[in-house]
Design a protein around this motif. Structure first.
Motif, PDB file in Angstrom:
ATOM      1  N   GLY A 130      17.841   9.895  -4.131  1.00 52.36           N
ATOM      2  CA  GLY A 130      18.808   9.768  -5.156  1.00 52.36           C
ATOM      3  C   GLY A 130      18.509   8.523  -5.573  1.00 52.36           C
ATOM      4  N   MET A 131      17.588   7.607  -5.387  1.00 52.18           N
ATOM      5  CA  MET A 131      17.180   6.482  -5.974  1.00 52.18           C
ATOM      6  C   MET A 131      16.778   6.615  -7.438  1.00 52.18           C
ATOM      7  N   GLY A 132      16.889   5.516  -8.262  1.00 50.99           N
ATOM      8  CA  GLY A 132      16.404   5.311  -9.431  1.00 50.99           C
ATOM      9  C   GLY A 132      14.826   4.649  -9.275  1.00 50.99           C
ATOM     10  N   VAL A 133      13.939   5.203 -10.161  1.00 50.71           N
ATOM     11  CA  VAL A 133      12.684   4.778 -10.080  1.00 50.71           C
ATOM     12  C   VAL A 133      12.318   3.963 -11.238  1.00 50.71           C
ATOM     13  N   PHE A 134      12.065   2.656 -11.221  1.00 50.31           N
ATOM     14  CA  PHE A 134      11.808   2.097 -12.445  1.00 50.31           C
ATOM     15  C   PHE A 134      10.177   1.663 -12.195  1.00 50.31           C
ATOM     16  N   VAL A 135       9.565   1.812 -13.423  1.00 49.02           N
ATOM     17  CA  VAL A 135       8.051   1.605 -13.478  1.00 49.02           C
ATOM     18  C   VAL A 135       7.612   0.211 -14.344  1.00 49.02           C
ATOM     19  N   MET A 136       7.097  -0.337 -13.651  1.00 48.69           N
ATOM     20  CA  MET A 136       6.283  -1.644 -14.114  1.00 48.69           C
ATOM     21  C   MET A 136       4.601  -1.486 -14.447  1.00 48.69           C
ATOM     22  N   TYR A 145      -2.447   6.174  -7.779  1.00 52.36           N
ATOM     23  CA  TYR A 145      -2.685   5.937  -6.210  1.00 52.36           C
ATOM     24  C   TYR A 145      -2.745   4.684  -5.544  1.00 52.36           C
ATOM     25  N   ILE A 146      -2.585   3.597  -6.445  1.00 46.24           N
ATOM     26  CA  ILE A 146      -2.665   2.250  -5.926  1.00 46.24           C
ATOM     27  C   ILE A 146      -1.418   1.782  -4.914  1.00 46.24           C
ATOM     28  N   GLN A 147      -0.219   2.081  -5.318  1.00 44.20           N
ATOM     29  CA  GLN A 147       0.872   1.575  -4.603  1.00 44.20           C
ATOM     30  C   GLN A 147       1.677   2.853  -4.255  1.00 44.20           C
ATOM     31  N   ALA A 148       2.904   2.876  -4.762  1.00 43.60           N
ATOM     32  CA  ALA A 148       3.651   3.956  -4.263  1.00 43.60           C
ATOM     33  C   ALA A 148       2.853   5.636  -4.318  1.00 43.60           C
ATOM     34  N   SER A 149       2.120   5.878  -5.543  1.00 44.31           N
ATOM     35  CA  SER A 149       1.651   7.373  -5.739  1.00 44.31           C
ATOM     36  C   SER A 149       2.747   8.052  -6.099  1.00 44.31           C
ATOM     37  N   SER A 150       2.404   9.159  -6.641  1.00 44.62           N
ATOM     38  CA  SER A 150       3.417  10.170  -7.278  1.00 44.62           C
ATOM     39  C   SER A 150       4.203  10.801  -6.215  1.00 44.62           C
ATOM     40  N   GLU A 151       3.583  10.567  -4.829  1.00 41.46           N
ATOM     41  CA  GLU A 151       4.291  11.429  -3.780  1.00 41.46           C
ATOM     42  C   GLU A 151       5.668  10.483  -3.356  1.00 41.46           C
ATOM     43  N   GLY A 152       5.205   9.205  -3.260  1.00 39.89           N
ATOM     44  CA  GLY A 152       6.006   8.088  -3.137  1.00 39.89           C
ATOM     45  C   GLY A 152       7.431   8.289  -3.929  1.00 39.89           C
ATOM     46  N   ILE A 153       6.999   7.990  -5.017  1.00 42.20           N
ATOM     47  CA  ILE A 153       8.044   8.305  -6.123  1.00 42.20           C
ATOM     48  C   ILE A 153       8.859   9.452  -5.970  1.00 42.20           C
ATOM     49  N   GLU A 154       8.463  10.596  -5.619  1.00 39.36           N
ATOM     50  CA  GLU A 154       9.062  11.836  -5.473  1.00 39.36           C
ATOM     51  C   GLU A 154      10.061  11.693  -4.328  1.00 39.36           C
ATOM     52  N   TYR A 155       9.427  10.829  -3.184  1.00 36.60           N
ATOM     53  CA  TYR A 155      10.356  10.852  -2.009  1.00 36.60           C
ATOM     54  C   TYR A 155      11.574   9.797  -2.344  1.00 36.60           C
ATOM     55  N   ALA A 156      11.394   8.896  -3.238  1.00 33.30           N
ATOM     56  CA  ALA A 156      12.555   7.821  -3.642  1.00 33.30           C
ATOM     57  C   ALA A 156      13.334   8.834  -4.406  1.00 33.30           C
ATOM     58  N   ALA A 157      12.793   9.582  -5.460  1.00 32.87           N
ATOM     59  CA  ALA A 157      13.918  10.340  -6.309  1.00 32.87           C
ATOM     60  C   ALA A 157      15.011  11.344  -5.402  1.00 32.87           C
ATOM     61  N   LEU A 158      14.115  12.014  -4.348  1.00 28.86           N
ATOM     62  CA  LEU A 158      14.672  12.905  -3.506  1.00 28.86           C
ATOM     63  C   LEU A 158      16.011  12.048  -2.708  1.00 28.86           C
ATOM     64  N   SER A 169       0.951  -1.067   0.112  1.00 36.23           N
ATOM     65  CA  SER A 169       0.006  -0.013   0.148  1.00 36.23           C
ATOM     66  C   SER A 169       0.914   1.146  -0.150  1.00 36.23           C
ATOM     67  N   LYS A 170       0.297   2.414  -0.557  1.00 37.99           N
ATOM     68  CA  LYS A 170       1.168   3.551  -0.408  1.00 37.99           C
ATOM     69  C   LYS A 170       1.316   4.074   0.917  1.00 37.99           C
ATOM     70  N   GLU A 171       0.576   3.748   2.069  1.00 38.78           N
ATOM     71  CA  GLU A 171       0.980   4.208   3.505  1.00 38.78           C
ATOM     72  C   GLU A 171       2.418   3.494   3.934  1.00 38.78           C
ATOM     73  N   GLU A 172       2.659   2.350   3.421  1.00 35.70           N
ATOM     74  CA  GLU A 172       3.878   1.843   3.778  1.00 35.70           C
ATOM     75  C   GLU A 172       5.098   1.933   2.878  1.00 35.70           C
ATOM     76  N   PHE A 173       4.848   2.446   1.932  1.00 33.60           N
ATOM     77  CA  PHE A 173       5.931   2.733   0.726  1.00 33.60           C
ATOM     78  C   PHE A 173       7.162   3.368   1.343  1.00 33.60           C
ATOM     79  N   GLU A 174       7.124   4.566   1.866  1.00 32.94           N
ATOM     80  CA  GLU A 174       8.116   5.518   2.307  1.00 32.94           C
ATOM     81  C   GLU A 174       8.830   5.016   3.465  1.00 32.94           C
ATOM     82  N   LEU A 175       8.077   4.078   4.295  1.00 34.16           N
ATOM     83  CA  LEU A 175       8.706   3.251   5.482  1.00 34.16           C
ATOM     84  C   LEU A 175       9.936   2.181   5.039  1.00 34.16           C
TER      85      LEU A 175
END
Length: 407
Positions: free
Chosen positions: A193-199, A178-191, A152-158
């Motif tokens: 420095g992580m690469g974000v792969f999309v399936m 907004y099903i899994q990571a959401s745009s906000e979670g993806i932005e957190y990963a990018a901040l 769930s998106k609630e657990e992603f950043e943790l």
């Protein structure tokens, strides 16, 4: 294509990657000649990243055999540790060694923990996952690490903060924003420095194939030259925090189309009108799609041989395209493809509610309940008796009748 940088690793990767989960098949196995042609064509035209997994059939072994010679150093390989079959610490090292042998490589460029949610990560941490990752990196067996997310998106950043990850893979498309990571979670990963792969950028093809007429009319009105796939891929690639989009391409035409789109789209290049158009189509789809299934197949195989993705796909199509009446395309497809007319019976009514599919579903669908809806929609009393009768007696008699009358 203009490559995108993964800050944490320094690698520049093509914005379009080759997803090897849906390689073309022939008699149930990878069509080696056709798949080889497609993979080479993609690489020759700028794709430098390929995604596979231990659980993708013979995909790893196939790629290991064809990515030799001049092609070996042209691509980065991403594969995955199958979390679902890890029972103890030793399993992880054994599986990794098997994957290195399959891929015919001394080191794996990007190694992801497959199908992770909060519960799965906790189980793996108790089996010394961190120790395994550190030792594997130190020995050179893997270069960079991450995980593919199915929670769930609630657990992603943790989970992003559990370890010093290099990359993460998420399901992301305009329908499932907004099903899994959401745009906000993806932005957190990018901040970080992580690469974000999309399936699943095309949601298993739903956003690329024929769509409801009112949805397609919205797209045509805005730009009659864009395909449905174009809109969907452009929307994902428009996100500046997305590094690489993996598409399960299984034809040269699909590869060429997707490469052309990736060549045209740069981050933040979509106009406000285009973004608004996608949002309008999303609303139409939301009102019609009954089961949020991406047909990824992670729920398979079913012990009762139910073709879960196909059952849900046909059910969705009935409502997406307003198929009505006793004899309509959805009913015919159900009888033919899962009912047993053309293939072995794999219909929803075979489900006995064992629940083995539930923990494997990335969407966290109540598959048992959804299959019950499919059964109610398409199956009638005596279904399991009448369809075999039609297949083995009715259709042959009908064909014989045609043969006699034609003479």
């Amino acid at each position: 294509m203009k490559n995108r940088l993964i800050k944490k690793t320094g690698d520049e990767v093509s914005p379009l990657g080759f997803g090897a989960m849906r390689l073309p098949l022939k008699k149930g196995k990878i069509d080696r000649k056709l798949a080889t042609k497609q993979v080479y064509h993609a690489i020759d035209n700028g794709v430098n990243f390929i995604d596979t997994a231990y659980l993708y059939g013979d995909s790893e072994k196939f790629l290991g055999e064809i990515l030799q010679g001049k092609y070996k150093d042209k691509v980065k390989i991403c594969t995955k540790l199958p979390s679902i079959i890890v029972r103890k610490y030793e399993d992880m090292g054994r599986i990794l060694d098997e994957q290195l042998e399959r891929l015919q490589r001394d080191s794996i460029d990007y190694y992801l923990i497959h199908s992770v949610d909060f519960k799965t990560m906790n189980r793996l941490l108790k089996r010394d996952l961190i120790k395994f990752l550190n030792e594997s990196k130190k020995s050179g067996k893997i270069k960079h690490v991450g995980f593919s997310y199915h929670g769930s998106k609630e657990e992603f950043e943790l989970l992003l903060d559990v370890y010093d990850w290099d990359v993460v893979m998420v399901q992301y498309n305009y329908f499932d924003e907004y099903i899994q990571a959401s745009s906000e979670g993806i932005e957190y990963a990018a901040l970080k420095g992580m690469g974000v792969f999309v399936m699943e950028p095309l949601k298993g093809g739903i956003l690329a194939d024929k769509m409801p007429e009112d949805a397609e009319e919205i797209f045509r009105k805005e730009n009659p030259n864009k395909t449905n796939a174009n809109w969907a891929l452009e929307w994902v690639l428009n996100n500046r925090n997305v590094t690489c989009v993996f598409s399960g391409m299984n034809s040269i035409e699909q590869i060429d189309e997707n490469i052309a789109i990736a060549n045209e789209v740069t981050p933040l290049s979509m106009s406000f009108n285009d973004l608004e158009t996608v949002e309008l189509v999303k609303r139409v789809m939301n009102n019609k799609l009954k089961i949020n299934c991406s047909t990824c197949g992670y729920c398979m195989p079913c012990p009762r041989e139910v073709n879960i993705p196909e059952c849900m796909k046909i059910y969705n199509e009935k409502y997406l395209f307003n198929h009505e009446g006793l004899v309509n395309p959805s009913v015919i497809n159900y009888y033919q493809y899962v009912g047993g007319i053309l293939n072995k019976a794999s219909n929803a009514g075979r489900c006995n509610g064992c629940g083995k599919c539930l923990r494997k579903c990335p969407q966290k669908l109540d598959i048992i309940s959804e299959l019950s809806k499919v059964k109610k929609e398409f199956e009638f009393p005596g279904f399991s008796i009448i369809l075999p009768f039609a297949k083995f007696i009715g259709i042959p008699l009908y064909n014989l009748f045609l043969k006699i009358t034609n003479h």
